[in-house]
Design an enzyme around this catalytic site. Structure first.
Site, PDB file in Angstrom:
ATOM      1  N   ARG A  38       0.810  -1.214   0.000  1.00  0.00           N
ATOM      2  CA  ARG A  38       0.000   0.000   0.000  1.00  0.00           C
ATOM      3  C   ARG A  38       0.847   1.269   0.000  1.00  0.00           C
ATOM      4  O   ARG A  38       1.844   1.362   0.708  1.00  0.00           O
ATOM      5  CB  ARG A  38      -0.871  -0.013   1.255  1.00  0.00           C
ATOM      6  CG  ARG A  38      -2.069   0.830   1.128  1.00  0.00           C
ATOM      7  CD  ARG A  38      -3.194   0.327   1.988  1.00  0.00           C
ATOM      8  NE  ARG A  38      -4.162   1.410   2.022  1.00  0.00           N
ATOM      9  CZ  ARG A  38      -4.742   1.823   3.099  1.00  0.00           C
ATOM     10  NH1 ARG A  38      -4.519   1.234   4.243  1.00  0.00           N
ATOM     11  NH2 ARG A  38      -5.585   2.819   3.043  1.00  0.00           N
ATOM     12  N   GLY A  43       6.502   0.861   5.761  1.00  0.00           N
ATOM     13  CA  GLY A  43       7.399  -0.051   5.037  1.00  0.00           C
ATOM     14  C   GLY A  43       7.424   0.226   3.546  1.00  0.00           C
ATOM     15  O   GLY A  43       8.480   0.236   2.913  1.00  0.00           O
ATOM     16  N   CYS A  44       6.255   0.461   2.974  1.00  0.00           N
ATOM     17  CA  CYS A  44       6.174   0.703   1.528  1.00  0.00           C
ATOM     18  C   CYS A  44       6.843   2.021   1.152  1.00  0.00           C
ATOM     19  O   CYS A  44       7.458   2.126   0.088  1.00  0.00           O
ATOM     20  CB  CYS A  44       4.718   0.684   1.075  1.00  0.00           C
ATOM     21  SG  CYS A  44       3.939  -0.936   1.333  1.00  0.00           S
ATOM     22  N   THR A  45       6.732   3.011   2.020  1.00  0.00           N
ATOM     23  CA  THR A  45       7.385   4.296   1.770  1.00  0.00           C
ATOM     24  C   THR A  45       8.899   4.131   1.833  1.00  0.00           C
ATOM     25  O   THR A  45       9.620   4.635   0.963  1.00  0.00           O
ATOM     26  CB  THR A  45       6.899   5.361   2.779  1.00  0.00           C
ATOM     27  OG1 THR A  45       5.477   5.522   2.612  1.00  0.00           O
ATOM     28  CG2 THR A  45       7.604   6.688   2.560  1.00  0.00           C
ATOM     29  N   ALA A  48      10.012   2.300  -1.376  1.00  0.00           N
ATOM     30  CA  ALA A  48       9.947   3.181  -2.554  1.00  0.00           C
ATOM     31  C   ALA A  48      11.064   4.223  -2.510  1.00  0.00           C
ATOM     32  O   ALA A  48      11.706   4.489  -3.531  1.00  0.00           O
ATOM     33  CB  ALA A  48       8.586   3.858  -2.623  1.00  0.00           C
TER      34      ALA A  48
END
Length: 156
Positions: A38, A43-45, A48
């Site tokens: 998401r 974590g995804c930030t 990325a």
């Protein structure tokens, strides 16, 4: 989950600008295809931003970086603008690529079972064949791990 040596399933999805992107558009180049749960989660930030930080190194190696989640095109645009993400983000709300690559799986969080995207990265070679599969990757080291693999000549 798909295995090394398998032909990477082609797909057509919309990028953060609403433009259609096909995996087959990138034949002739290596592609890092990373699936994440998401936009704008911690974590995804971090994952990325790690790809954004190392993006010039991927460009030097003529490697395309593509992130895929089930978030909307609008969500991807905001995410990319907020964190200055220079690579392709694709929206897969229908789970077309997510299911084709076997990353829509049962997950357990605090004893609760639900379906979701398991953070997974595929490296696809110039002929469209899966060269490396990295299941359950760590967001902070995923980009560097791929660069290290490529620096070693891409041998598993």
């Amino acid at each position: 989950m798909l295995e090394v040596g398998t032909k990477a399933p082609d797909f057509t999805l919309l990028d953060k600008n609403g433009t259609e992107v096909r995996l087959s558009d990138f034949l002739g180049k290596k592609v890092v295809l990373y699936f994440y749960p998401r936009d704008n989660t911690p974590g995804c930030t971090r994952q990325a931003c790690a790809f954004a930080r190392t993006y010039p190194e991927f460009q030097e190696k003529n490697v395309v970086v593509i992130g895929i989640s089930k978030d909307s095109v609008a969500s991807h645009l905001k995410f990319a603008q907020k964190h200055e993400l220079p690579f392709v983000l694709l929206s897969d709300p229908e789970l077309t690529a997510i299911q084709a690559y076997g990353v829509w799986q049962e997950k357990k969080l605090y004893g609760k079972v639900s379906m979701g995207v398991v953070r997974t990265t595929y490296l696809i070679n110039e002929e469209g064949i899966i060269e490396k599969v990295m299941p359950k990757v760590k967001p902070d080291t995923n980009a560097e791990d791929i660069l290290a693999y490529l620096a070693e000549g891409g041998q598993a």
